[in-house]
Design a protein around this motif. Structure first.
Motif, short mmCIF file in Angstrom:
data_model
loop_
_atom_site.label_atom_id
_atom_site.label_comp_id
_atom_site.label_asym_id
_atom_site.label_seq_id
_atom_site.Cartn_x
_atom_site.Cartn_y
_atom_site.Cartn_z
N MET B 1 -122.25 3.94 6.94
CA MET B 1 -121.18 4.92 6.70
C MET B 1 -120.49 5.27 8.02
O MET B 1 -121.16 5.73 8.93
CB MET B 1 -121.79 6.18 6.10
N GLU B 2 -119.21 4.99 8.11
CA GLU B 2 -118.50 5.35 9.34
C GLU B 2 -118.04 6.81 9.25
O GLU B 2 -117.50 7.24 8.23
CB GLU B 2 -117.30 4.44 9.58
N ARG B 3 -118.29 7.55 10.32
CA ARG B 3 -117.88 8.95 10.35
C ARG B 3 -116.52 9.04 11.04
O ARG B 3 -116.15 8.17 11.81
CB ARG B 3 -118.88 9.77 11.16
N HIS B 4 -115.79 10.14 10.79
CA HIS B 4 -114.54 10.37 11.52
C HIS B 4 -114.84 10.40 13.02
O HIS B 4 -114.04 9.95 13.84
CB HIS B 4 -113.90 11.69 11.09
N PHE B 5 -116.01 10.94 13.31
CA PHE B 5 -116.43 11.05 14.72
C PHE B 5 -116.52 9.67 15.37
O PHE B 5 -116.21 9.51 16.56
CB PHE B 5 -117.78 11.77 14.75
N ASP B 6 -116.93 8.65 14.59
CA ASP B 6 -117.02 7.30 15.15
C ASP B 6 -115.66 6.80 15.62
O ASP B 6 -115.55 6.12 16.63
CB ASP B 6 -117.60 6.32 14.11
N VAL B 7 -114.64 7.18 14.84
CA VAL B 7 -113.27 6.78 15.23
C VAL B 7 -112.92 7.45 16.56
O VAL B 7 -112.41 6.81 17.49
CB VAL B 7 -112.26 7.19 14.13
N SER B 8 -113.26 8.73 16.69
CA SER B 8 -112.97 9.46 17.94
C SER B 8 -113.73 8.83 19.10
O SER B 8 -113.19 8.69 20.21
CB SER B 8 -113.38 10.93 17.83
N LEU B 9 -114.98 8.47 18.86
CA LEU B 9 -115.78 7.87 19.94
C LEU B 9 -115.22 6.51 20.35
O LEU B 9 -115.20 6.16 21.53
CB LEU B 9 -117.25 7.72 19.50
N ARG B 10 -114.75 5.76 19.35
CA ARG B 10 -114.16 4.46 19.64
C ARG B 10 -112.90 4.65 20.49
O ARG B 10 -112.66 3.92 21.45
CB ARG B 10 -113.85 3.74 18.34
N GLU B 11 -112.10 5.64 20.12
CA GLU B 11 -110.88 5.91 20.90
C GLU B 11 -111.22 6.32 22.33
O GLU B 11 -110.54 5.92 23.27
CB GLU B 11 -110.05 7.00 20.21
N LEU B 12 -112.29 7.09 22.45
CA LEU B 12 -112.71 7.52 23.80
C LEU B 12 -113.12 6.31 24.63
O LEU B 12 -112.74 6.18 25.80
CB LEU B 12 -113.89 8.51 23.69
N LYS B 13 -113.88 5.42 24.00
CA LYS B 13 -114.31 4.20 24.71
C LYS B 13 -113.09 3.38 25.13
O LYS B 13 -113.02 2.87 26.25
CB LYS B 13 -115.22 3.35 23.82
N GLU B 14 -112.13 3.27 24.22
CA GLU B 14 -110.92 2.49 24.52
C GLU B 14 -110.17 3.11 25.70
O GLU B 14 -109.65 2.40 26.57
CB GLU B 14 -110.00 2.42 23.29
N GLN B 15 -110.12 4.44 25.70
CA GLN B 15 -109.47 5.16 26.80
C GLN B 15 -110.13 4.80 28.13
O GLN B 15 -109.47 4.51 29.12
CB GLN B 15 -109.67 6.66 26.55
N LEU B 16 -111.46 4.82 28.11
CA LEU B 16 -112.21 4.55 29.34
C LEU B 16 -112.06 3.08 29.77
O LEU B 16 -111.93 2.79 30.96
CB LEU B 16 -113.69 4.88 29.14
N VAL B 17 -112.05 2.19 28.79
CA VAL B 17 -111.91 0.77 29.11
C VAL B 17 -110.51 0.51 29.67
O VAL B 17 -110.34 -0.28 30.62
CB VAL B 17 -112.20 -0.10 27.86
N GLY B 18 -109.52 1.19 29.13
CA GLY B 18 -108.15 1.07 29.67
C GLY B 18 -108.11 1.50 31.12
O GLY B 18 -107.50 0.83 31.98
N MET B 19 -108.79 2.59 31.43
CA MET B 19 -108.85 3.09 32.80
C MET B 19 -109.58 2.08 33.69
O MET B 19 -109.15 1.81 34.82
CB MET B 19 -109.58 4.43 32.80
N ALA B 20 -110.65 1.51 33.17
CA ALA B 20 -111.42 0.52 33.94
C ALA B 20 -110.54 -0.69 34.27
O ALA B 20 -110.62 -1.26 35.36
CB ALA B 20 -112.65 0.08 33.15
N GLY B 21 -109.66 -1.06 33.32
CA GLY B 21 -108.73 -2.16 33.55
C GLY B 21 -107.82 -1.87 34.73
O GLY B 21 -107.56 -2.73 35.58
N LEU B 22 -107.35 -0.63 34.81
CA LEU B 22 -106.49 -0.23 35.93
C LEU B 22 -107.27 -0.33 37.25
O LEU B 22 -106.74 -0.79 38.27
CB LEU B 22 -106.01 1.22 35.74
N VAL B 23 -108.52 0.11 37.20
CA VAL B 23 -109.36 0.07 38.42
C VAL B 23 -109.55 -1.38 38.87
O VAL B 23 -109.41 -1.68 40.07
CB VAL B 23 -110.72 0.76 38.17
N GLU B 24 -109.81 -2.25 37.92
CA GLU B 24 -109.98 -3.67 38.26
C GLU B 24 -108.72 -4.21 38.92
O GLU B 24 -108.78 -4.93 39.92
CB GLU B 24 -110.28 -4.49 36.99
N ARG B 25 -107.57 -3.84 38.36
CA ARG B 25 -106.30 -4.33 38.92
C ARG B 25 -106.07 -3.79 40.32
O ARG B 25 -105.60 -4.50 41.22
CB ARG B 25 -105.13 -3.95 38.00
N ALA B 26 -106.42 -2.51 40.51
CA ALA B 26 -106.22 -1.89 41.83
C ALA B 26 -107.06 -2.62 42.88
O ALA B 26 -106.58 -2.94 43.98
CB ALA B 26 -106.60 -0.41 41.78
#
Lengths: 252, 227
Positions: B1-26
């Motif tokens: 069962m997927e919770r609404h919270f799982d969607v929020s956590l996935r978005e949070l992870k995506e946010q962090l991975v996006g930031m990590a991508g910027l760090v790699e580029r820098a």
């Protein structure tokens, strides 16, 4: 830490249906233990076995050993009523005696025990109401009916009633599920205070409540105790995946 | 069962991975800028760092909201706590990329000290460390996170080698002290990025298993290296 109560090999049934399976669990003195688990997991039945209330249900029975300070409460010739004086209980819905005043609700257990002297009764009632953090709110209306108090006050009145006979253990079965957040917070504060005087075993559906106020947590599922341990560990890094799924709301 | 919270956590992870991508580029822009002696790449590092700082604030903001509104427990709680810490390490990695760009800009303004050999190797090791750290987070792969911890020793070894080589060079060629210092600082900046990657790997392991291996990890890694 010494165990005030030791449960071993406890099983309980309603007719042919087994509700509690082979539970082994000890409660240390002056601690709060939270019992958590989904509805129907046997947690309420379990704590009702701890003061022999379970057997009051027709067709219900329990076997196993429950030692209170070394003595088996299921021992031959033990009077269940005497046990319930030592092991008090507070229920989900506040249930003050409707026909009794605030004072009499607290004094009732002592009177049943044969205590008659007004000065001692008065002292015990005040002490119990103070312990349950209700004294200041009711000291001027001790003769008002218990049921005239608010829901949260009624629950604290029931706690005072249970404390009046000076039990060594207080069982609480979802004591705040019918209360608003402010009354809930008061009961939670109270529990933390009360554990200095009594050992508390509390059934709760509220994970945050269990996390906030208990020292130990036991997770029940389908009559089994799946996991037991320090509350801080259970809520941060449970070992069993079923505990993990339950406390993070993934069951189903 | 997927919770609404799982969607929020996935978005949070995506946010962090996006930031990590910027760090790699820098980091990539700063290191390539040095190797290719390209000032335009150094300038890009500063632009990327501004975005990293914005992401830093946004990730923390998401974490605080999730903590307050969802009151997470167990693995959910560990993931958010780890994210807060990883976020800080990523932001500091961005700062180190800026430092590399600064030191590299000074370095390429003068004659090179010598052909770069160990620094490019160090770039590569650090680049892989950062990549694997992020991958271990995305794939919740504790084994990969442990690999990162081992790789950090290689990076530290390279840094020590660069320090020694440069010191020996400037002992004989006193006129090269400034350029030597720039190389030492860059090696130091890279080593710090490796340390941040190590911190992140430790947080990933905590998020996955609840196991706190900080400080003991070194000893374990050394033990494994000896056996």
């Amino acid at each position: 830490m010494s165990a005030i109560m030791e449960v071993s090999g406890l099983n309980a049934w309603f007719g042919a249906a087994q509700a509690v399976k082979e539970i082994n669990l000890s409660f240390e003195k002056n601690t709060v233990t939270a019992i958590i688990g989904p509805s129907g997991c046997g947690k309420s039945t379990f704590i009702r076995c701890l003061n022999r209330l379970h057997e009051e249900v027709p067709d219900a029975r329990a076997i196993g050993r429950v030692l209170l300070e070394g003595d088996d409460i299921y021992g031959r010739g033990v009077d269940p009523v005497a046990i319930r004086r030592k092991i008090g209980m507070v229920f989900q819905k506040p249930n003050p005696f409707p026909s009794l005043s605030v004072f009499d609700n607290v004094a009732v257990g002592l009177r049943l025990g044969g205590l008659r002297r007004a000065s001692i009764l008065k002292e015990a009632v005040e002490r119990s109401l103070t312990l349950s953090a209700l004294w200041d709110e009711v000291k001027d209306k001790l003769n008002a009916p218990g049921t005239s108090l608010s829901g949260g006050q009624q629950q604290r009145l029931c706690i005072a009633r249970a404390l009046a006979v000076e039990p060594s253990i207080l069982l609480m079965d979802e004591p705040t599920s019918a209360l608003d957040p402010i009354s809930t917070a008061k009961i939670e504060e109270l529990v933390t205070e009360l554990k200095k005087a009594v050992t508390i075993v509390m059934v709760t559906h509220n994970m945050q409540q269990a996390a906030r106020i208990s020292d130990k947590t036991a997770f029940f599922l389908l009559g089994d105790m799946v996991e037991y341990g320090e509350t801080s560990r259970i809520f941060t890094a449970p070992k069993d995946s079923r505990t993990e799924r339950y406390i993070t709301g993934r069951f189903g | 069962m997927e919770r609404h919270f799982d969607v929020s956590l996935r978005e949070l992870k995506e946010q962090l991975v996006g930031m990590a991508g910027l760090v790699e580029r820098a980091i990539e822009c700063a290191t390539l800028g040095l190797v290719q002696r390209d000032r335009a790449l150094m300038t890009q590092v500063h632009e990327i760092e501004k975005k990293i700082n914005e992401a830093h604030i946004a990730v923390d903001d998401s974490c605080v909201k999730l903590l307050a509104l969802q009151q997470p427990l167990a693995a959910d709680l560990r993931l958010i706590v780890a994210t807060i810490k990883i976020n800080t390490d990523l932001e500091r990695m961005g700062d180190q990329a800026v430092n590399i760009a600064g030191n590299a800009t000074r370095y390429i303004s003068a004659e090179p000290l010598k052909p770069l050999v160990d620094l490019p190797r160090m770039f590569e090791e650090v680049r892989v460390m950062v990549r694997e750290t992020i991958d271990s987070f995305v794939r919740t792969d504790a084994q990969l996170a442990r690999e990162v911890l081992r790789r950090d020793d290689l990076v530290d070894g390279l840094k020590n080698k660069i320090f020694r080589d440069v010191l020996e060079h400037v002992k004989i060629n006193a006129g090269d002290i400034e350029q030597g210092l720039n190389l030492i600082l860059i090696a130091r900046n890279l080593e710090r990025i490796g340390d941040h990657a190590t911190n992140i790997a430790e947080d990933v392991i905590f998020a996955i298993s609840g196991e706190d291996i900080r400080h003991s990890a070194r000893i374990e890694t050394i033990k494994q290296a000896l056996t």
